[in-house]
Design an enzyme around this catalytic site. Structure first.
Site, short mmCIF file in Angstrom:
data_model
loop_
_atom_site.label_atom_id
_atom_site.label_comp_id
_atom_site.label_asym_id
_atom_site.label_seq_id
_atom_site.Cartn_x
_atom_site.Cartn_y
_atom_site.Cartn_z
N GLY D 50 81.56 28.25 46.08
CA GLY D 50 80.53 28.75 45.19
C GLY D 50 79.52 27.63 45.10
N CYS D 51 78.40 27.86 44.46
CA CYS D 51 77.42 26.79 44.42
C CYS D 51 77.83 25.71 43.46
CB CYS D 51 76.07 27.35 44.02
SG CYS D 51 75.38 28.34 45.33
N GLN D 52 78.61 26.08 42.46
CA GLN D 52 78.89 25.13 41.40
C GLN D 52 80.35 24.74 41.33
OE1 GLN D 52 77.03 24.90 37.99
NE2 GLN D 52 75.15 25.89 38.61
N SER D 118 77.95 32.93 41.50
CA SER D 118 78.34 32.03 42.58
C SER D 118 79.23 30.89 42.12
CB SER D 118 77.10 31.47 43.29
OG SER D 118 76.19 30.89 42.42
#
Ligand SMILES: Cc1ncc(COP(=O)(O)O)c(C=O)c1O
Ligand SMILES: Cc1ncc(COP(=O)(O)O)c(C=O)c1O
Lengths: 405, 143, 405, 143
Positions: D50-52, D118
């Site tokens: 995920g982006c985070q 995300s």
């Protein structure tokens, strides 16, 4: 020229809301700032009363819109103190502005073996376009590192500049560390070797007064949506001497002089770089945003922003296990940090439950994450419409949430 | 007559018209009556390209005054060009540099001189002034 | 699903105005259409109530904005009947969309000696990017001519296609001649030779229903501001099979996967092609515009637009000395012409005095001007909010103004 | 217990909490208590980015059921991952494919499964379903 915080907040009705049942505390200004009603109203007025496509028209709406668009260009020129408004090019944002220069300056001036210098603290928007260009051209990207306080190494700059350096691209203010870079010095050093400098002003233009003539910078870029203006509009300032020599970037209407299938000739700046229908409503909105900024006393605004930063820094430093990234002596209102044992995503999620909007993640600056060997950070960023009380609420929230882990 | 007196004359001529149609009819008439530019001067080097209408401008400097010849392919522009020649042609560089074509504004046709109009008119005025500036420099040098 | 012209015009308050003391008759729709209040309100709501920068956020505003942005993408997908929303890329407009393909498809697939086919009736936006790319690559631009009625020569197409043809770029509807091109046939012919086709839909998407799957077109582009949406936003539809193979165009945030100075990897489509902060408010507005269009019965709208065109054509043909450019059997509501002895600039200026907005000039289509050996044209263009009465007013104005010359 | 029964149990567990803080505290607790994924599986091939926040997912197929191991670097996500494993791990492909993680919505944490979030969670669910689909095909083929 006045600074009445309560009155200012009335211009931003979005701030006066509840989020998840709590009063909103918007501390994600470096991602995008809010827009005052003056900006929205100006755009609405155009869209609902005088909308016409610009340039080359004989009818009233088109002429009025063209005049408003060109007036917005003049407002930007005056904000940057550029010599002439032809040096102000409207783009869709900082990212497009930098890509335009990387492509067009690159095509004109960069050859195999040449070098481009950026810094370790750049936003991806000021890295990737240069990387892509260097790859196309067989040029080399070199990087000015920063120290643990988040300050650029001027010594490194001196040793990185060589006879092959063709351009230096540096951020005015780091979107992660908050560092206000010594761009005047960098430009001076570069100019000694006749190297042009591009300043990524995405985080600079919203907070600091800019005089491109005094700075003598060659290019300056910023985005509307971070400077209280609309999305989809941005600026590329460039010295005429460069812009005149650079080939066009995008092709289409307006940027041409005469098209035949055999040969096409191009228009003059700024139009040469403004292919197609520009975001004229956005440009008019950006003009309104800059006029809005200029209606306040800049020194008072800046002082308030610095107060917010200093108060927040002082408070957050008292929190056990909290590490601040970026403690340069000169900073803008950006405060990034991590709390030991708490993942930024978790902290961001929980802060949101308390109505507090911060950004978390890699902040479009992977090299900065790598520098500190972290995967993510939490970033709070302040604007002149924020209050010290909001900073206090933020601080209290961190204390409270910390107990959950 | 001075440039200013001629401008005033033009303003007075137009003042009689309440209706915009009459104003434009007069411009069209002036455009139609205007002597065409000598074909040898209707060349690309003399072309001031607006996006929509084109203006050709030729100039000659003799005995301290500049004579302009000009033409446009759009009649309304041509009418305005005729008026501009009426005030600026046959004048000294100094006279040309010292006066603005305020009549255009005052007869209510300001929009035609707007930089966003790109009909070639504004560029033509600029070009005339540039010539005047050049000749003024030459003549002071020669004195 | 209804079509009540009076009700529709209430959605466009801009139409209900006086210009130069006369009731506005806006016939410059091909340059830019007007926006209904629904579009403005949707954007205002976002700007004033839930604005946050999109993607990667943990806070409510950013999430809501992201959802609205992605929902707009889904609205566009459904309007075009694309297979998946990842095939819908938001750009700043048609011009940027075409430049993106010219650059990125060009970099991936076009080599020295290859050929690109466009048509003689293209807008500069669908000529210049290809010209510039061909020059970079040493490729050749070939041109399908049109006949005196303004119809493309299909025979010429057959003979222009060679083993070296790499892409064909054709306008859906000519912005000068109004011709509705037989794009399905062109695509079929091209696909027999495995050649992809880009359709410039700037004038097509606002008026005709598009099914990119049925058409099987490889790329389709259009602009928000011509389809009742805002400025500064546009769409590039592309088949995944191409987009996946094409390198990114602009570099910056969001389009990357991971950035290091040594090596940068890129995100997937659509993000790979959306560098930087997109015009998310514009995209949301465009979504609202498409929903607005879809709230009307398309067949009724189309019929009304065709009525306007036919009525205008019939009337204008009765004017002595008037030449119409473009009389293809299938046309959109675009009517370009000249009246003998009257310069378009003069006619446009005088029509404006009567409150009638038309476009005059070269219409960003120099080759079409050259085809008819004219310097300029007058173009009237109709939208579904125009009335037959307005066409009558326009006709009467032409009759009246003709007497002045 | 069926997947649905376990989901109901989870929903009931959370129903007791009025305060969001309690809900998240429970998730954090679940995250903290969760057995870490075997280090040999905490590798890039098993990473769902995920982006985070990142999620690692490993799976094994034995005797008709799929066992999942997973972990996330963010605690709230990890807590949700723990719940997902509780309902999906040790199930047949058919069971996995037949049920949706509706509990996330019902305990009021729907936003964490949003495609715009995300955080890796939605991708993890998708990945688990893909494995289930693959194993289902294999098993029908083998029969
Ligand atoms: C057929 C056609 N293509 C492309 C364009 C360019 O669109 P934009 O200026 O919105 O990029 C236009 C608009 O004038 C057009 O009519
Ligand atoms: C320093 C810096 N440069 C460039 C950008 C890119 O700006 P935009 O996304 O508006 O193009 C940003 C915004 O995040 C930034 O902070």
């Amino acid at each position: 020229m006045s600074f009445d915080l309560l009155k200012i907040r009335k211009d931003f009705p979005i701030l006066d809301q509840k989020v998840n049942g709590k009063a909103l505390v918007y501390l994600d200004n470096a991602a995008t700032s809010q827009r005052p009603v003056q900006v929205i109203e100006r755009m609405n007025e155009f869209s609902l009363k005088t909308n016409g496509n610009i340039h080359r028209a004989t009818h009233t709406f088109a002429n009025k819109t063209t005049e408003a668009f060109e007036q917005a260009r003049e407002i930007v020129r005056s904000y940057l103190n550029a010599t002439e408004s032809a040096e102000v090019i409207f783009t869709s944002g900082t990212t497009e502005s930098i890509n335009l220069v990387a492509h067009s300056f690159g095509d004109a001036f960069i050859h195999e073996g040449d070098e481009v210098i950026v810094t370790e603290m750049e936003h991806h928007a000021n890295i990737v376009p240069w990387q892509m260009m260097c790859e196309r051209k067989g040029a080399k990207l070199k990087v000015i590192p920063f120290n643990e306080k988040g300050e650029l190494s001027m010594d490194a700059l001196d040793s990185l500049i060589t006879g092959k350096t063709k351009i230096i691209a540096v951020t005015h203010v780091s979107n992660v560390l908050g560092t206000l870079n010594p761009i005047a010095t960098i430009i001076e050093k570069a100019h000694l070797k006749n190297i042009p400098v591009l300043i990524d002003g995405a985080q600079g233009a919203p907070h600091f007064q800019i005089d491109v003539q005094a700075l003598d910078c060659d290019f300056y870029t910023f985005s509307g949506h971070k400077i209280y203006g609309p999305t989809g509009i941005g600026v590329l300032y460039g010295k005429r001497k460069w812009l005149d020599q650079m080939p066009p970037f995008l092709g289409g209407g307006e940027m041409i002089d005469r098209v035949t299938f055999g040969k096409t000739t191009f228009n003059e700046i700024p139009y040469k770089f403004e292919a197609g229908t520009p975001n004229y409503v956005g440009a008019i909105g950006l003009g309104a945003a800059i006029e809005y900024i200029q209606s306040h006393d800049h020194s008072v605004v800046l002082k308030h922003e610095q107060n917010l930063l200093q108060f927040a820094t002082k408070k957050l430093k008292t929190i056990n296990g909290l590490t601040i990234y970026g403690e340069a002596s000169k900073k803008a209102g950006v405060l990034s940090f991590n709390i030991e044992g708490i993942h930024p995503f978790d902290l961001g999620t929980l802060l949101d439950q308390l109505g507090i909007a911060v950004r978390t993640g890699r902040l479009c600056a992977d090299p900065v994450m790598d520098h500190f060997s972290v995967e993510n950070m939490v970033r709070s960023s302040f604007s002149f419409y924020n209050t010290l009380e909001e900073v206090e609420v933020f601080y209290q929230a961190l204390i409270r949430l910390k107990t959950m882990f | 007559m001075t440039i200013d007196e001629i401008q005033q004359e033009i303003i007075d001529d137009f003042a009689g018209f309440e209706d915009w149609m009459d104003k434009y009819s007069l411009l069209i008439e002036l455009g139609n009556e205007m002597a065409p530019i000598d074909v040898q001067y209707k060349v690309d080097e003399n072309l001031i390209r607006g996006c929509q209408s084109r203006v050709w401008l030729h100039q000659e400097y003799l005995d301290g005054t500049i004579t302009f010849e000009a033409e446009s392919d759009a009649l309304i522009v041509k009418g305005l060009v005729a008026l501009l020649l009426k005030i600026y042609s046959g004048r000294t560089p100094h006279e040309i540099l010292a006066s603005e074509p305020r009549f255009i504004d005052e007869i209510g046709l300001r929009q035609h001189l707007s930089p966003t109009r790109s009909n070639g008119l504004l560029a033509m005025v600029k070009q005339m002034k540039l010539y005047a500036l050049a000749y003024e420099k030459i003549s002071t040098k020669n004195n």
